[in-house]
Write a protein that holds these residues in place. Structure first.
Motif, PDB file in Angstrom:
ATOM      1  N   ARG A  82      -1.628  37.750 -21.180  1.00  0.00           N
ATOM      2  CA  ARG A  82      -0.522  38.170 -20.312  1.00  0.00           C
ATOM      3  C   ARG A  82       0.821  38.100 -21.047  1.00  0.00           C
ATOM      4  N   ALA A  83       1.099  37.024 -21.685  1.00  0.00           N
ATOM      5  CA  ALA A  83       2.344  36.886 -22.463  1.00  0.00           C
ATOM      6  C   ALA A  83       1.997  36.162 -23.756  1.00  0.00           C
ATOM      7  N   ALA A  84       1.149  36.789 -24.550  1.00  0.00           N
ATOM      8  CA  ALA A  84       0.627  36.137 -25.754  1.00  0.00           C
ATOM      9  C   ALA A  84       1.734  35.900 -26.777  1.00  0.00           C
ATOM     10  N   THR A  85       1.663  34.751 -27.440  1.00  0.00           N
ATOM     11  CA  THR A  85       2.581  34.438 -28.531  1.00  0.00           C
ATOM     12  C   THR A  85       1.810  34.483 -29.840  1.00  0.00           C
ATOM     13  N   VAL A  86       2.543  34.534 -30.925  1.00  0.00           N
ATOM     14  CA  VAL A  86       1.911  34.548 -32.245  1.00  0.00           C
ATOM     15  C   VAL A  86       1.039  33.308 -32.417  1.00  0.00           C
ATOM     16  N   ARG A  87       1.575  32.152 -32.059  1.00  0.00           N
ATOM     17  CA  ARG A  87       0.831  30.903 -32.249  1.00  0.00           C
ATOM     18  C   ARG A  87      -0.429  30.861 -31.381  1.00  0.00           C
ATOM     19  N   SER A  88      -0.325  31.288 -30.125  1.00  0.00           N
ATOM     20  CA  SER A  88      -1.497  31.235 -29.248  1.00  0.00           C
ATOM     21  C   SER A  88      -2.598  32.170 -29.742  1.00  0.00           C
ATOM     22  N   LEU A  89      -2.229  33.308 -30.312  1.00  0.00           N
ATOM     23  CA  LEU A  89      -3.236  34.241 -30.821  1.00  0.00           C
ATOM     24  C   LEU A  89      -3.875  33.712 -32.105  1.00  0.00           C
ATOM     25  N   ILE A  90      -3.090  33.069 -32.937  1.00  0.00           N
ATOM     26  CA  ILE A  90      -3.661  32.443 -34.143  1.00  0.00           C
ATOM     27  C   ILE A  90      -4.692  31.399 -33.732  1.00  0.00           C
ATOM     28  N   GLU A  91      -4.332  30.559 -32.754  1.00  0.00           N
ATOM     29  CA  GLU A  91      -5.246  29.508 -32.309  1.00  0.00           C
ATOM     30  C   GLU A  91      -6.472  30.075 -31.602  1.00  0.00           C
ATOM     31  N   ALA A  92      -6.335  31.287 -31.016  1.00  0.00           N
ATOM     32  CA  ALA A  92      -7.470  31.927 -30.348  1.00  0.00           C
ATOM     33  C   ALA A  92      -8.408  32.610 -31.328  1.00  0.00           C
ATOM     34  N   GLY A  93      -7.986  32.749 -32.609  1.00  0.00           N
ATOM     35  CA  GLY A  93      -8.869  33.346 -33.614  1.00  0.00           C
ATOM     36  C   GLY A  93      -8.453  34.722 -34.083  1.00  0.00           C
ATOM     37  N   MET A  94      -7.162  35.045 -33.984  1.00  0.00           N
ATOM     38  CA  MET A  94      -6.640  36.330 -34.442  1.00  0.00           C
ATOM     39  C   MET A  94      -5.968  36.142 -35.797  1.00  0.00           C
ATOM     40  N   LEU A 123      -3.966  36.577 -51.944  1.00  0.00           N
ATOM     41  CA  LEU A 123      -3.494  35.278 -51.445  1.00  0.00           C
ATOM     42  C   LEU A 123      -3.332  35.329 -49.925  1.00  0.00           C
ATOM     43  N   LEU A 124      -2.757  36.426 -49.439  1.00  0.00           N
ATOM     44  CA  LEU A 124      -2.575  36.606 -48.001  1.00  0.00           C
ATOM     45  C   LEU A 124      -3.927  36.636 -47.283  1.00  0.00           C
ATOM     46  N   LEU A 125      -4.882  37.358 -47.825  1.00  0.00           N
ATOM     47  CA  LEU A 125      -6.214  37.434 -47.228  1.00  0.00           C
ATOM     48  C   LEU A 125      -6.922  36.083 -47.289  1.00  0.00           C
ATOM     49  N   ALA A 126      -6.724  35.342 -48.375  1.00  0.00           N
ATOM     50  CA  ALA A 126      -7.334  34.010 -48.491  1.00  0.00           C
ATOM     51  C   ALA A 126      -6.854  33.112 -47.352  1.00  0.00           C
ATOM     52  N   ARG A 127      -5.548  33.136 -47.087  1.00  0.00           N
ATOM     53  CA  ARG A 127      -4.996  32.318 -46.006  1.00  0.00           C
ATOM     54  C   ARG A 127      -5.557  32.736 -44.653  1.00  0.00           C
ATOM     55  N   GLU A 128      -5.586  34.048 -44.389  1.00  0.00           N
ATOM     56  CA  GLU A 128      -6.036  34.532 -43.088  1.00  0.00           C
ATOM     57  C   GLU A 128      -7.528  34.292 -42.880  1.00  0.00           C
ATOM     58  N   ILE A 129      -8.332  34.526 -43.901  1.00  0.00           N
ATOM     59  CA  ILE A 129      -9.785  34.384 -43.766  1.00  0.00           C
ATOM     60  C   ILE A 129     -10.177  32.916 -43.636  1.00  0.00           C
ATOM     61  N   ARG A 130      -9.485  32.032 -44.334  1.00  0.00           N
ATOM     62  CA  ARG A 130      -9.839  30.614 -44.271  1.00  0.00           C
ATOM     63  C   ARG A 130      -9.439  29.985 -42.935  1.00  0.00           C
ATOM     64  N   ASN A 131      -8.698  30.701 -42.106  1.00  0.00           N
ATOM     65  CA  ASN A 131      -8.421  30.231 -40.746  1.00  0.00           C
ATOM     66  C   ASN A 131      -9.587  30.523 -39.814  1.00  0.00           C
ATOM     67  N   ASN A 132     -10.659  31.095 -40.386  1.00  0.00           N
ATOM     68  CA  ASN A 132     -11.891  31.389 -39.647  1.00  0.00           C
ATOM     69  C   ASN A 132     -11.625  32.265 -38.418  1.00  0.00           C
ATOM     70  N   PRO A 133     -11.062  33.473 -38.633  1.00  0.00           N
ATOM     71  CA  PRO A 133     -10.713  34.315 -37.493  1.00  0.00           C
ATOM     72  C   PRO A 133     -11.933  34.992 -36.867  1.00  0.00           C
ATOM     73  N   ARG A 134     -11.817  35.328 -35.596  1.00  0.00           N
ATOM     74  CA  ARG A 134     -12.821  36.174 -34.956  1.00  0.00           C
ATOM     75  C   ARG A 134     -12.475  37.644 -35.167  1.00  0.00           C
ATOM     76  N   LEU A 135     -11.169  37.940 -35.222  1.00  0.00           N
ATOM     77  CA  LEU A 135     -10.715  39.325 -35.378  1.00  0.00           C
ATOM     78  C   LEU A 135      -9.578  39.375 -36.388  1.00  0.00           C
ATOM     79  N   MET A 136      -9.703  40.301 -37.341  1.00  0.00           N
ATOM     80  CA  MET A 136      -8.658  40.527 -38.339  1.00  0.00           C
ATOM     81  C   MET A 136      -7.967  41.857 -38.042  1.00  0.00           C
ATOM     82  N   ILE A 137      -6.642  41.812 -37.856  1.00  0.00           N
ATOM     83  CA  ILE A 137      -5.843  43.040 -37.744  1.00  0.00           C
ATOM     84  C   ILE A 137      -5.283  43.314 -39.134  1.00  0.00           C
ATOM     85  N   ALA A 138      -5.810  44.343 -39.806  1.00  0.00           N
ATOM     86  CA  ALA A 138      -5.405  44.649 -41.185  1.00  0.00           C
ATOM     87  C   ALA A 138      -4.648  45.968 -41.197  1.00  0.00           C
ATOM     88  N   VAL A 139      -3.357  45.908 -41.535  1.00  0.00           N
ATOM     89  CA  VAL A 139      -2.494  47.092 -41.522  1.00  0.00           C
ATOM     90  C   VAL A 139      -2.196  47.508 -42.960  1.00  0.00           C
TER      91      VAL A 139
END
Length: 508
Positions: free
Chosen positions: A325-337, A413-429
């Protein structure tokens, strides 16, 4: 009879402080040829062309036109010598019409300026038609499609008398149909005796268009070869200086449950108008969904909404069964984005900070990374070293500011950081924008590893070849709506190109 070079660059050296961008380069081009310049990121090809167009001056060496030495101290002086450059980011004034942009810089007689402009309009219209370039002269540039803006740049360059035309990554934001139109134009200019110089990463296009190809590596000219005497594999090997690993076989496509569902989304752009309207999207676990489209059709806003950077006006977004509903950057990171942004140095990495700090941006709150509000310095250094080795990031040390790394290593380096956060979904632009062939393959492998591990990737890219190569399903965005959707097996470049241009709304 052998043709003499129309253009020669002899022993060109260009240094920036202690960095040598061009190291005694000898380059030449013939009249009436299309000459492609290839090289990895940082190989020196753009620097070489900037010296030819007067943007930079050589540290040493000389430039000759028709055997005559010339000094090119500015783009204006280069223009006077018949050299024009069409940059990847067009040099046009958005609020002026195409005609006004072409005439910009010319002085009209103040006593009959309107008559002068009218006569120039007739002259330019006839000139553009002779070249087969359809340019809407009375339309403001900001209202033109990207391909039309590029044609304005080419007409402007040729109208000012250019014999040597430099194009920097000319197809990076064009639809397949616009690419074909551009190639037709370039072949016509070649037939008129113009010399066309192209810098690009796209080997298929080089082989289809160029007469000769020059390859630079680490500032040096490695080879100049006729296109008829080489192939894509050999060119790629010359660019990187070693044998490239063949692309790995893709894993089986076995999509799971719906991970992300977007329905009836409406998003406003920065200027207040709607950038997405009635937008629908589904992403399932274990798949790569590609979003294709010409720049400016809502891709930027879609990525920002899904990563918490922009609010939406209407619609529903459901991630892992929970409506946002009002997602924040931090809440989405913690949710696996996870998010690989379009501009890695603007919104992905902090250039002045070192490798360790950049790797910690999204995990410094975890107990493994900090205790009682203090970072675990020794553990974090060891963890960072492991990540750098695992993802093959080449860096002088962990304390090196990331702005000093190459583009490919910044992206890894950027991908290493994002992937090691164990995401469920990666938004790659635009995950490989500006990267050479070796770094591009490494990024593609990392995205496919995610997909094969049952995770999901939403790939937003203006490079249609990349979308076709990686995606299991492809959506095409036009004017903020899904113009069409197709599976990998059904994907057809021509039909996708029609959707990208908004010319066909039917399914194949």
């Amino acid at each position: 009879m052998e043709r003499l070079p129309a253009l020669q660059m002899r022993q060109i050296v260009k240094t920036f402080g202690v960095v040598t961008a061009n190291d005694h380069v000898d380059f030449e081009a013939l009249p009436g040829e299309i000459h492609a310049l290839l090289g990895e990121n940082g190989a020196g090809k753009s620097t070489l062309m900037c010296q030819l167009s007067g943007v930079y001056r050589p540290t040493s060496g000389e430039i000759l036109l028709d055997g005559r030495p010339v000094r090119l101290n500015s783009p204006w002086e280069a223009s006077q010598q018949g050299i024009g450059m069409v940059f990847q980011n067009f040099r046009l004034v958005p609020t002026l019409t195409a005609l006004e942009n072409i005439l910009l810089g010319e002085k009209a007689p103040f006593w009959h300026g309107s008559a002068w402009k009218k006569s120039r309009r007739v002259e330019i219209e006839a000139f553009a038609q002779r070249l087969g370039l359809n340019v809407p002269l009375d339309t403001p540039v900001e209202l033109l499609a990207v391909g039309e803006q590029q044609r304005v740049e080419i007409v402007k360059t040729l109208y000012r008398g250019a014999r040597f035309i430099i194009l920097d990554e000319p197809t990076s934001v064009l639809t397949p149909q616009e690419v074909e139109d551009l190639f037709h134009t370039l072949r016509r200019l070649k037939a008129e005796g113009k010399t066309i110089l192209i810098t690009t990463h796209k080997l298929k296009e080089v082989m289809a268009l160029a007469d000769r190809i020059s390859v630079l590596r680490k500032g040096r000219l490695i080879s100049t070869i006729a296109a008829s005497q080489t192939n894509e594999k050999e060119l790629a090997q010359m660019m990187v200086g070693e044998q490239l690993e063949p692309p790995r076989p893709r894993g089986n496509y076995a999509p799971g449950e719906v991970l992300l569902s977007v329905k009836d989304l409406e998003v406003h752009a920065d200027h207040g108008g709607r950038s997405l309207s009635g937008f629908h999207l589904e992403v399932r676990a274990g798949e790569i969904v590609g979003v294709a489209g010409v720049s400016g059709n809502g891709q930027k806003e879609l990525a920002e909404v899904l990563t918490g950077l922009r609010p939406w006006k209407k619609g529903h977004i459901v991630f892992q069964g929970q409506e946002l509903r009002a997602a924040t950057v931090r809440s989405l990171i913690e949710a696996g984005m996870a998010h690989v942004p379009e501009n890695r140095m603007k919104s992905g990495l902090a250039g002045s900070l070192n490798v360790i700090d950049n790797l910690l941006f999204k995990s410094y709150r975890l107990p493994e990374r900090s205790r009682w509000g203090f970072l675990r310095l020794k553990d974090n250094r060891s963890w960072s070293r492991d990540l750098v080795e695992e993802f093959s990031v080449r860096t002088p040390s962990l304390d090196t500011p990331v702005q000093h790394l190459s583009g490919g290593n910044q992206q890894k380096l950027l991908l290493a950081r994002e992937i090691r956060n164990n995401p469920r979904l990666m938004i790659a632009v635009h995950p490989t924008q500006g990267l050479d062939v070796g770094a591009t393959q490494a990024v593609h492998d990392l995205l496919e590893d995610l997909r094969n591990a049952g995770k999901s990737v939403l790939l937003i890219s203006e490079d249609l070849d990349e979308v076709l190569e990686l995606s299991d399903r492809i959506l095409v965005l036009f004017n903020g709506k899904v113009a069409g959707e197709v599976s990998r097996a059904q994907a057809d470049r021509h039909h996708i190109g029609m959707w990208m241009a908004g010319l066909d709304q039917e399914s194949p």
